[in-house]
Design a protein around this motif. Structure first.
Motif, PDB file in Angstrom:
ATOM      1  N   ALA A  91     -65.893 -40.850  43.216  1.00 34.28           N
ATOM      2  CA  ALA A  91     -64.664 -40.185  42.768  1.00 34.28           C
ATOM      3  C   ALA A  91     -64.979 -38.795  42.209  1.00 34.28           C
ATOM      4  CB  ALA A  91     -63.966 -41.041  41.719  1.00 34.28           C
ATOM      5  N   GLY A 151     -67.637 -36.866  42.764  1.00 32.44           N
ATOM      6  CA  GLY A 151     -68.090 -35.974  43.825  1.00 32.44           C
ATOM      7  C   GLY A 151     -66.918 -35.451  44.636  1.00 32.44           C
ATOM      8  N   THR A 152     -65.985 -36.368  44.946  1.00 29.73           N
ATOM      9  CA  THR A 152     -64.802 -35.968  45.704  1.00 29.73           C
ATOM     10  C   THR A 152     -64.002 -34.931  44.943  1.00 29.73           C
ATOM     11  OG1 THR A 152     -64.703 -38.167  46.670  1.00 29.73           O
ATOM     12  CG2 THR A 152     -62.712 -36.837  46.815  1.00 29.73           C
ATOM     13  N   MET A 153     -63.793 -35.190  43.657  1.00 32.66           N
ATOM     14  CA  MET A 153     -63.002 -34.254  42.858  1.00 32.66           C
ATOM     15  C   MET A 153     -63.691 -32.907  42.742  1.00 32.66           C
ATOM     16  SD  MET A 153     -60.327 -35.561  42.572  1.00 32.66           S
ATOM     17  CE  MET A 153     -60.138 -37.061  43.478  1.00 32.66           C
ATOM     18  N   ALA A 154     -65.037 -32.940  42.646  1.00 33.57           N
ATOM     19  CA  ALA A 154     -65.772 -31.676  42.570  1.00 33.57           C
ATOM     20  C   ALA A 154     -65.455 -30.831  43.802  1.00 33.57           C
ATOM     21  CB  ALA A 154     -67.273 -31.946  42.475  1.00 33.57           C
ATOM     22  N   THR A 155     -65.467 -31.479  44.998  1.00 33.00           N
ATOM     23  CA  THR A 155     -65.231 -30.693  46.210  1.00 33.00           C
ATOM     24  C   THR A 155     -63.782 -30.224  46.290  1.00 33.00           C
ATOM     25  OG1 THR A 155     -64.707 -32.642  47.540  1.00 33.00           O
ATOM     26  CG2 THR A 155     -66.994 -31.930  47.514  1.00 33.00           C
ATOM     27  N   ARG A 156     -62.863 -30.972  45.681  1.00 36.92           N
ATOM     28  CA  ARG A 156     -61.467 -30.547  45.760  1.00 36.92           C
ATOM     29  C   ARG A 156     -61.147 -29.457  44.739  1.00 36.92           C
ATOM     30  NH1 ARG A 156     -58.715 -36.496  46.842  1.00 36.92           N
ATOM     31  NH2 ARG A 156     -59.515 -36.692  48.950  1.00 36.92           N
ATOM     32  N   PHE A 157     -61.753 -29.551  43.548  1.00 33.62           N
ATOM     33  CA  PHE A 157     -61.380 -28.601  42.488  1.00 33.62           C
ATOM     34  C   PHE A 157     -62.207 -27.323  42.498  1.00 33.62           C
ATOM     35  CE2 PHE A 157     -59.109 -32.225  40.794  1.00 33.62           C
ATOM     36  CZ  PHE A 157     -58.014 -31.635  40.182  1.00 33.62           C
ATOM     37  N   LEU A 158     -63.445 -27.431  43.006  1.00 39.59           N
ATOM     38  CA  LEU A 158     -64.361 -26.296  42.900  1.00 39.59           C
ATOM     39  C   LEU A 158     -63.798 -24.972  43.432  1.00 39.59           C
ATOM     40  CD1 LEU A 158     -67.112 -26.166  41.616  1.00 39.59           C
ATOM     41  CD2 LEU A 158     -68.140 -26.200  43.889  1.00 39.59           C
ATOM     42  N   PRO A 159     -63.198 -24.974  44.624  1.00 38.74           N
ATOM     43  CA  PRO A 159     -62.702 -23.676  45.142  1.00 38.74           C
ATOM     44  C   PRO A 159     -61.710 -23.024  44.198  1.00 38.74           C
ATOM     45  CG  PRO A 159     -62.548 -25.372  46.827  1.00 38.74           C
ATOM     46  CD  PRO A 159     -62.936 -26.059  45.569  1.00 38.74           C
TER      47      PRO A 159
END
Lengths: 108, 226
Positions: free
Chosen positions: A14, A16-24
């Motif tokens: 969860a 890791g997924t959120m990191a990829t969604r929020f990072l940009p």
């Protein structure tokens, strides 16, 4: 795995997924252009990753066992044929899975 | 809310089918319905959730889990970059829009404009919310129904293979040249032979990243010339 280890595993998925969604949204503003290397990876990474996942799914197929990986090969051919013919994701997945289940339960 | 619903109907069919399959798959792998329910709520990313079943069944490997997650979900980085502008000015809803930005929510929110007179933020909010609702109810239902299933489910796990084959084919058809897909297949096969089924994912991903980085110049040039 213990329950704690399962929770950690799921939490990492969860997070890791959120990191990829929020990072940009944290890194780039609409004004600042995205680095070229990142854009390049965005273009080429998906194809490579899904190629890897297909192999990952088939990792425990034993070519020396009695069925020689035939049910997998046939079912994948069915998935590909259905998909190239009709182009409907659900039909391709359902058709291939039913075909595979019939093969491993009745033929092999 | 009414404006968003029609756009999500195709997703409903797909998410229920895949969600129920996922729930049943978890159930027959020995997990109660709480697992698919909570995982679909917190992760909300279909392909990773399928992979997570195998990760949960294997030995505890936190580093591999994290790297697999980041690599598999890296595409969201590019969805995010594409949505920087569109999510602007949506207030508190922005947090949920980003949280729920799975492939399907992204493709609707990116391609469909909110109808006139409908607030863009709310429109995208409900598209995302409906999608997640379908996915969570499908997965939970599958987890509950899984115990009622009396027919032989041997081979059901092939649904995951079939799903990735389909996504791979779609990727393949979108590509101008197939070097990336072939690198993915080739590196995985070689690493599988070298490292065995248990530990080949990490070296594979390192190889893929290294090869793609090394081949950046020729691949970009080829991409431009076609």
């Amino acid at each position: 795995m213990t329950l704690t280890q399962q929770i950690i595993t799921i939490a990492l998925c969860a997070l890791g997924t959120m990191a990829t969604r929020f990072l940009p949204f944290l890194l780039f503003s609409a004004r600042r252009p995205t680095p070229r290397y990142i854009r390049y990876l965005g273009k080429v990474l998906p194809g490579a990753i899904f190629g890897m996942l297909v192999v990952y799914c088939l990792r425990s197929v034993d070519l020396l066992a009695s069925s020689h990986g035939l049910p997998e090969a046939i079912a994948i051919a069915v998935v590909a044929a259905l998909h190239l013919w009709k182009g409907q994701m659900l039909l391709s997945i359902a058709g291939g899975t039913i075909c595979y289940m019939l093969l491993v339960q009745t033929v092999f | 809310m009414g404006a968003a619903f029609p756009h999500t109907i195709p997703i409903f069919a797909g998410f229920w089918f895949l969600g129920i399959t996922y729930g049943v798959y978890m159930k027959v792998s020995g997990f109660s319905f709480w697992y698919p329910m909570l995982m679909s709520l917190t992760i909300f990313g279909g392909s990773l959730e399928f992979v997570a079943v195998s990760l949960l069944l294997g030995a505890f490997a936190p580093l591999q889990t994290l790297v697999v997650t980041l690599m598999l979900q890296a595409r969201h980085l590019f969805y995010g970059i594409a949505m920087l502008d569109k999510f602007k000015g949506t207030g508190w809803k922005k947090v949920y829009l980003i949280f729920g930005m799975c492939d399907e929510s992204f493709s609707i929110n990116c391609s469909v404009e909110a109808p006139e007179g409908v607030d863009r933020g709310w429109f995208m909010f409900f598209v995302t919310l409906f999608n997640q609702l379908y996915w969570v109810t499908g997965a939970t239902l599958g987890g509950v129904l899984g115990s009622l299933i009396t027919f032989n489910t041997e081979g059901l796990d092939f649904a995951m293979t079939a799903m990735f084959v389909v996504i791979f084919l779609d990727q393949w058809r979108k590509e101008q040249h197939h070097a990336a897909s072939l690198i993915g297949l080739g590196a995985s096969l070689i690493c599988l032979l070298l490292f065995g089924a248990e530990g080949f994912l990490l070296p594979t991903m390192a190889c893929i990243l290294a090869l793609l980085t090394l081949l950046r110049r020729p691949m970009e040039r080829e991409g431009e010339s076609t």
